[in-house]
Design an enzyme around this catalytic site. Structure first.
Site, mmCIF file in Angstrom:
data_model
loop_
_atom_site.group_PDB
_atom_site.id
_atom_site.type_symbol
_atom_site.label_atom_id
_atom_site.label_comp_id
_atom_site.label_asym_id
_atom_site.label_seq_id
_atom_site.Cartn_x
_atom_site.Cartn_y
_atom_site.Cartn_z
ATOM 1 N N GLU A 109 58.609 76.743 52.030
ATOM 2 C CA GLU A 109 58.097 76.632 53.401
ATOM 3 C C GLU A 109 56.795 77.422 53.568
ATOM 4 O OE1 GLU A 109 58.931 74.583 55.592
ATOM 5 O OE2 GLU A 109 60.711 73.831 54.592
ATOM 6 N N CYS A 144 55.549 57.472 59.291
ATOM 7 C CA CYS A 144 54.952 57.579 60.632
ATOM 8 C C CYS A 144 53.674 58.419 60.523
ATOM 9 C CB CYS A 144 55.966 58.194 61.601
ATOM 10 S SG CYS A 144 55.469 57.981 63.316
ATOM 11 N N CYS A 166 54.891 50.981 60.286
ATOM 12 C CA CYS A 166 56.050 50.619 61.119
ATOM 13 C C CYS A 166 56.989 49.611 60.468
ATOM 14 C CB CYS A 166 55.588 50.152 62.485
ATOM 15 S SG CYS A 166 54.630 51.418 63.334
ATOM 16 N N CYS A 215 59.720 51.331 58.701
ATOM 17 C CA CYS A 215 60.368 52.454 59.394
ATOM 18 C C CYS A 215 61.822 52.145 59.741
ATOM 19 C CB CYS A 215 59.587 52.768 60.664
ATOM 20 S SG CYS A 215 60.311 54.152 61.565
ATOM 21 N N CYS A 224 61.785 51.969 68.579
ATOM 22 C CA CYS A 224 60.517 52.674 68.818
ATOM 23 C C CYS A 224 59.576 51.854 69.702
ATOM 24 C CB CYS A 224 59.840 52.992 67.495
ATOM 25 S SG CYS A 224 58.318 53.908 67.753
#
Ligand code: SF4
Length: 333
Positions: free
Chosen positions: A49, A201, A208, A211, A217
């Site tokens: 991270e 995205c 799309c 997705c 959406c």
């Protein structure tokens, strides 16, 4: 306590909730097999991270692998000198992260059990850990149902919850992220949202048709307006001196804008030195695009502390990546 679905509308939210199993199934099938995703211990998750903040994953992978060989756990990292830590971080940029990670290791080995706490509130009290990192570590490494809300997640949720061509405010999206985290496999859920933002995205041209959430959406045909488009970086001109003689170069650790604390680097001249630059280099630094001209000189600048370093020793010195590039290009390293 979980925040209430007031400003987003419960109907939209229920639709998104019902579609989540498709997102999770998509993640199981399509996620990238990144080295920190196998055996996600608190240490491995925290290192990943810290490294991934504002840095591309493909850049991070070799650094992460070298890091794990040098510092396989908190103890080894805590015992390492800061100059060694910087040397291992060299080239990743944003050196504050290396400083925080080193301080974090030194804090962790003083904690009971010599390990990070699982509670995100306690994680946030440790060096370098903010809301996002606390959520990522708590959910991925400890299985705590808490959100990891970063830019990718904000974009995905903003598009899913858009109404009348506008995304909700960040505070509302944060609340939505919190309510969506399932009690079971919260780490997988958070990573699935982040991975969808990273692979499908996308900021400018979302994919799309691929997705898993396209059926729910409203943005699949028209993206919502985004009032927070990032400003172009400001350009800055600088003159770098490269004092060199007898197989040695002169390095300092003092920068007029306090950059690169802890690293050694070539000095910056306050005015354009006479003569022609030996090379030019442009590199990004935070929100700036720095255009540097490099001038070789036989003397170090007056009034700045520094030291002569033999070319053969440069490999052991932690330098900012653009300065390493300059020294290599001009045959000093
Ligand atoms: S359908 Fe398109 S805009 Fe909507 S979440 Fe998926 S990729 Fe993003």
């Amino acid at each position: 306590m979980r925040s209430q679905a007031t400003s987003l509308g419960t109907a939209i939210e229920s639709k998104i909730q019902r579609a989540l199993p498709r997102l999770h199934a998509w993640y199981r099938k399509h996620h990238r097999p990144l080295p920190w995703r196998t055996r996600p211990t608190p240490y491995r998750t925290a290192v990943a991270e810290f490294m991934c903040q504002q840095t591309r994953i493909t850049t991070v992978i070799p650094y992460y692998q070298r890091w794990m060989q040098a510092f396989p756990g908190w103890d080894r990292l805590a015992k390492a000198s800061f100059s060694r830590v910087l040397r291992m971080w060299e080239g990743l940029g944003y050196y504050r992260r290396a400083r925080f990670l080193h301080s974090l290791a030194r804090a962790v080995v003083r904690l009971p059990g010599r390990e990070l706490p699982a509670d995100p509130d306690l994680l946030r009290q440790l060096p370098g850990i903010g809301d996002y990192t606390a959520g990522a570590i708590a959910s991925i490494a400890f299985g705590k149902p808490t959100p990891a809300f970063d830019g990718n997640v904000a974009r995905v949720l903003g598009r899913l919850a858009a109404r009348h061509g506008k995304s909700p405010k960040a505070a509302d999206l944060r609340g939505l992220a919190e309510r969506m985290v399932p009690p079971k496999n919260p780490g997988l859920h958070n990573q699935a949202l982040m991975e969808l933002g990273a692979l499908v995205c996308l900021p400018k041209k979302p994919r799309c048709p691929l997705c898993p959430l396209r059926q729910v959406c409203p943005s699949r045909k028209r993206l919502p307006s985004n009032p927070r488009s990032r400003p172009a970086p400001s350009r800055q001109v600088e003159y770098i001196l490269l004092p060199a003689k007898n197989g040695k170069v002169w390095l300092t650790q003092t920068h007029p804008q306090s950059r690169w604390r802890g690293l050694s680097f070539l000095p910056t001249a306050s005015h354009r030195p006479p003569g022609k630059p030996r090379m030019k280099i442009t590199y990004p630094f935070t929100r700036y695009l720095i255009q540097s001209s490099v001038f070789i000189s036989s003397r170090p600048p007056a009034g700045i502390p520094g030291r002569w370093v033999r070319s053969v020793e440069l490999r052991r010195v932690a330098l900012p990546a653009p300065h390493r590039k300059i020294l290599r290009h001009l045959g000093f390293d």
